[in-house]
Each structure stands twice: as C-alpha cells, then as structure tokens.
Design an enzyme around this catalytic site. Sequence first.
Site, mmCIF file in Angstrom:
data_model
loop_
_atom_site.group_PDB
_atom_site.id
_atom_site.type_symbol
_atom_site.label_atom_id
_atom_site.label_comp_id
_atom_site.label_asym_id
_atom_site.label_seq_id
_atom_site.Cartn_x
_atom_site.Cartn_y
_atom_site.Cartn_z
ATOM 1 N N ASP A 1 0.758 -1.247 -0.110
ATOM 2 C CA ASP A 1 0.003 -0.002 0.149
ATOM 3 C C ASP A 1 0.911 1.334 0.113
ATOM 4 O O ASP A 1 1.563 1.335 0.760
ATOM 5 C CB ASP A 1 -0.739 0.017 1.345
ATOM 6 C CG ASP A 1 -1.876 1.166 1.203
ATOM 7 O OD1 ASP A 1 -3.088 1.070 0.846
ATOM 8 O OD2 ASP A 1 -1.278 2.184 1.936
ATOM 9 N N TYR B 1 2.341 9.917 -0.065
ATOM 10 C CA TYR B 1 3.603 9.515 0.652
ATOM 11 C C TYR B 1 4.925 10.036 0.083
ATOM 12 O O TYR B 1 6.245 9.728 0.871
ATOM 13 C CB TYR B 1 3.492 8.070 1.032
ATOM 14 C CG TYR B 1 2.349 7.412 1.532
ATOM 15 C CD1 TYR B 1 1.418 8.493 2.291
ATOM 16 C CD2 TYR B 1 1.816 6.120 1.721
ATOM 17 C CE1 TYR B 1 0.195 7.790 2.648
ATOM 18 C CE2 TYR B 1 0.821 5.517 2.188
ATOM 19 C CZ TYR B 1 0.135 6.351 2.782
ATOM 20 O OH TYR B 1 -1.215 6.199 3.215
ATOM 21 N N LYS C 1 -2.704 5.793 -4.281
ATOM 22 C CA LYS C 1 -4.123 6.738 -4.192
ATOM 23 C C LYS C 1 -3.823 8.024 -4.569
ATOM 24 O O LYS C 1 -2.673 8.614 -4.567
ATOM 25 C CB LYS C 1 -4.226 6.855 -2.508
ATOM 26 C CG LYS C 1 -3.927 5.652 -1.814
ATOM 27 C CD LYS C 1 -4.357 5.702 -0.248
ATOM 28 C CE LYS C 1 -4.041 4.545 0.671
ATOM 29 N NZ LYS C 1 -2.414 4.539 0.881
ATOM 30 N N HIS D 1 -8.065 9.086 -1.997
ATOM 31 C CA HIS D 1 -7.504 9.150 -0.915
ATOM 32 C C HIS D 1 -8.428 9.750 0.322
ATOM 33 O O HIS D 1 -8.752 8.971 1.532
ATOM 34 C CB HIS D 1 -6.042 9.892 -0.693
ATOM 35 C CG HIS D 1 -5.170 9.450 0.484
ATOM 36 N ND1 HIS D 1 -3.642 9.411 -0.305
ATOM 37 C CD2 HIS D 1 -5.111 9.125 1.616
ATOM 38 C CE1 HIS D 1 -3.099 9.015 1.270
ATOM 39 N NE2 HIS D 1 -3.948 8.742 2.180
HETATM 40 P P1 NAD Z 1 0.456 1.367 11.926
HETATM 41 O O1 NAD Z 1 -0.689 1.191 12.704
HETATM 42 O O2 NAD Z 1 0.832 0.217 10.799
HETATM 43 O O3 NAD Z 1 1.677 1.334 12.891
HETATM 44 C C1 NAD Z 1 2.982 1.734 12.562
HETATM 45 C C2 NAD Z 1 3.954 1.921 13.696
HETATM 46 O O4 NAD Z 1 3.915 0.638 14.601
HETATM 47 C C3 NAD Z 1 5.168 2.118 13.486
HETATM 48 O O5 NAD Z 1 5.864 2.834 14.068
HETATM 49 C C4 NAD Z 1 6.152 0.892 13.575
HETATM 50 O O6 NAD Z 1 7.352 1.068 13.999
HETATM 51 C C5 NAD Z 1 5.104 0.226 14.683
HETATM 52 N N1 NAD Z 1 5.137 -1.249 14.534
HETATM 53 C C6 NAD Z 1 4.977 -2.157 13.407
HETATM 54 N N2 NAD Z 1 4.908 -3.230 13.647
HETATM 55 C C7 NAD Z 1 5.187 -3.386 14.888
HETATM 56 C C8 NAD Z 1 5.230 -4.709 15.651
HETATM 57 N N3 NAD Z 1 5.074 -5.873 15.231
HETATM 58 N N4 NAD Z 1 5.837 -4.516 17.057
HETATM 59 C C9 NAD Z 1 6.000 -3.359 17.800
HETATM 60 N N5 NAD Z 1 5.727 -2.030 16.793
HETATM 61 C C10 NAD Z 1 5.539 -2.291 15.558
HETATM 62 O O7 NAD Z 1 0.483 2.804 11.203
HETATM 63 P P2 NAD Z 1 0.432 3.482 9.757
HETATM 64 O O8 NAD Z 1 1.767 3.221 9.046
HETATM 65 O O9 NAD Z 1 -0.056 4.901 10.321
HETATM 66 O O10 NAD Z 1 -0.560 2.642 9.079
HETATM 67 C C11 NAD Z 1 -0.403 1.489 8.176
HETATM 68 C C12 NAD Z 1 -0.678 2.007 6.619
HETATM 69 O O11 NAD Z 1 -1.910 2.356 6.467
HETATM 70 C C13 NAD Z 1 0.459 3.031 6.301
HETATM 71 O O12 NAD Z 1 1.739 2.918 6.197
HETATM 72 C C14 NAD Z 1 -0.241 3.552 5.075
HETATM 73 O O13 NAD Z 1 0.166 2.659 4.104
HETATM 74 C C15 NAD Z 1 -1.752 3.259 5.355
HETATM 75 N N6 NAD Z 1 -2.523 4.522 5.904
HETATM 76 C C16 NAD Z 1 -3.523 5.125 4.940
HETATM 77 C C17 NAD Z 1 -3.997 6.097 5.351
HETATM 78 C C18 NAD Z 1 -5.146 6.859 4.769
HETATM 79 O O14 NAD Z 1 -5.650 8.044 4.960
HETATM 80 N N7 NAD Z 1 -5.906 6.211 3.789
HETATM 81 C C19 NAD Z 1 -3.947 6.921 6.470
HETATM 82 C C20 NAD Z 1 -2.897 6.241 7.588
HETATM 83 C C21 NAD Z 1 -2.028 5.173 7.029
#
Ligand code: NAD
Length: 280
Positions: free
Chosen positions: A43, A48, A73, A106
């Site tokens: 994704d 980004y 997106k 998005h």
């Molecule tokens: P997330 O909820 O995936 O959290 C990521 C955080 O958790 C990072 O800091 C990482 O270091 C930590 N982490 C990941 N795996 C871990 C583990 N096993 N143990 C401990 N810590 C861990 O947050 P995100 O990146 O905001 O969301 C995931 C994806 O969703 C994004 O990368 C993006 O691709 C998408 N996204 C989309 C929108 C949208 O508006 N459509 C908004 C935000 C994110």
Amino acid sequence: MKTILLNDGNSMPIVGFGTYKAKDQEGIDAVKHALLNGYRSIDTAAAYGNEDAVGKGIKASGIPRDEIFVTTKLWREELGYKTAKEAFEKSLKKLGLDYIDLYLIHWPANAKNYDNWQQTNAETWRAMEELQADGKIKSIGVSNFFQEHLEALFATAKVKPAVNQIEFHPGYWQQELVNYCKKQNIAVESWSPLGRGEVFENEHLKEIAKTHDTSVAKVCLRWIVQHEVIAIPKSTTEERIEENINLFDFELSNEEMNLINNLPEFGFSGEHPNFWPDRV
Ligand code: NAD
C-alpha cells in the site's frame, strides 16, 4: 495468504504492507524484505512521496509483477476529472508499472473545501472508471469515505467502489461505517491497524497477548482479520515486518473479540473527512 473477494471479482490479500513514511533506501529495503517474506500486497500513495521507492523495492524483490497486488491513492489536491487522470499517470510512472491493482481516492472532497463536493467526487470517480475500463487499473475504491460520501457517489457511479480504506484499530474502529460497507459489499481495509503504535500500552491487549504467548501487534492484526477486514501494518524493522504477517498460528475467542470490540476509544488520529486539512 487468505484473500478477500472484492465486488468486482478480483481478490486481495487480507494482510498487506503499509509504507507511510518509508522512503528512499529505507522504503526500497522494507518493500523488498516484505515481499521476500510472504507479503503480496503493498500500500502506497502519491502523498507519501515514496512511489518510486516502492517500485524499486518491487523490482529488487524479483517477484513477478502479476503476483503482487499494488495499491496507490489519488491525493486530495488532485480531485477532479482531468487532475485525477494526470495524477494517475504520474503515479504509474513513479512506480515504474504499467497497471495498478487498486487505485483509491485518498480523501473525499468535502463541504469545507468545495462548493459542490458531490460533483467533485463524482467527476473524480468518472475518471477512475475510465482508467479501469482502459485496463490501467484492476479495481477502484475509496478511502476515508463516510456513509454520506458513499451514498452521494452511488447517485452517479457506474462502478461501485470495491474497497473503503479507513482508520480501524482496537481504539477506533468505526463499527457503523464498517457494517454499512459490508452491507453494500464494499471490502473494508484498515489503516493504522496498530494505531500508529498507541495500542502497545493497553493492559487488556497485553493480557490477551500473554494468554496466547504472542505480541500485542499480532493480537491487533488477528482481531482485524477475524473481522474479515484487510490489514496493512507498516514497519521498516525486519523482525517486525516478519512478525506482522505471521498471524495464522493462533485464534482469538469470541470473548476476546468482544472484549477488544468494546474497549473505550483511544488512539484516534484526529483525521476526519469533513475537516481536512485540519484535524478534529
Ligand atoms: P501502523 O498502525 O501500521 O503502525 C506503525 C507503527 O507501529 C510504526 O511506528 C512501527 O514502528 C510500529 N510497529 C509496526 N509493527 C510493530 C510490531 N510488530 N511491534 C511493535 N511495533 C510495531 O501505522 P500507519 O503506518 O499509520 O498505518 C499503516 C498503513 O496504512 C500506512 O503505512 C499506510 O500505508 C496506510 N495509511 C493510510 C491512510 C489513509 O488515509 N488512507 C492513513 C494512514 C495510513
């Protein structure tokens, strides 16, 4: 990998790899590592600033293109018919691909920023329908759409969105919207499945993780997939990338599912479709 059947007949892996803030060499390495460790869905988004890194990571993995499900997106500043088409071509070029598996709006146009938000979303969607008909996109969908945005879109859409990607984690999971999407046969995809790290301090989640001799991250992700919702956790740490896809060695009981469903709200990002560019 378990897949979710979309309303257009395409299938999407239930766990994919999020790439927000994974840029340049770190992004390339993370995408490559994810693909070499079983992920088949990536994704990204124009906003980004990492579509080029994602494209390079895909190539570096050596995995055939047709085995990978790529989502990108359209950013909210590019809403509209002509701008959507131009933005799509830019994304395709940056990714170095000749088609996209899933292209999402998005954020919807909203009343705060547009005189006629319904028309702006409808025109954007028309461009996406044409790109899909041209074979450049396999599935088209939306992100951060509330019921009101979906209903307005249905008034003119020829194609129903296949996916709605929304904020969804144990502290904030928009149950009513999820039920509405499921009723409409729109697959729900969870963004920030780990609440951007906020879940790790929750005592209930820690306790459930202890019961299953697993991590809080895996409990959250397992809870999401048991809801039949697609999860796209993000990490750039090799061990965590591997951990986050390995979810099928335990199962949460109904009691555990209900306990998580009923946690008091925490970790809401503050991002809201009707307020952008401001937060709630
Ligand atoms: P997330 O909820 O995936 O959290 C990521 C955080 O958790 C990072 O800091 C990482 O270091 C930590 N982490 C990941 N795996 C871990 C583990 N096993 N143990 C401990 N810590 C861990 O947050 P995100 O990146 O905001 O969301 C995931 C994806 O969703 C994004 O990368 C993006 O691709 C998408 N996204 C989309 C929108 C949208 O508006 N459509 C908004 C935000 C994110």
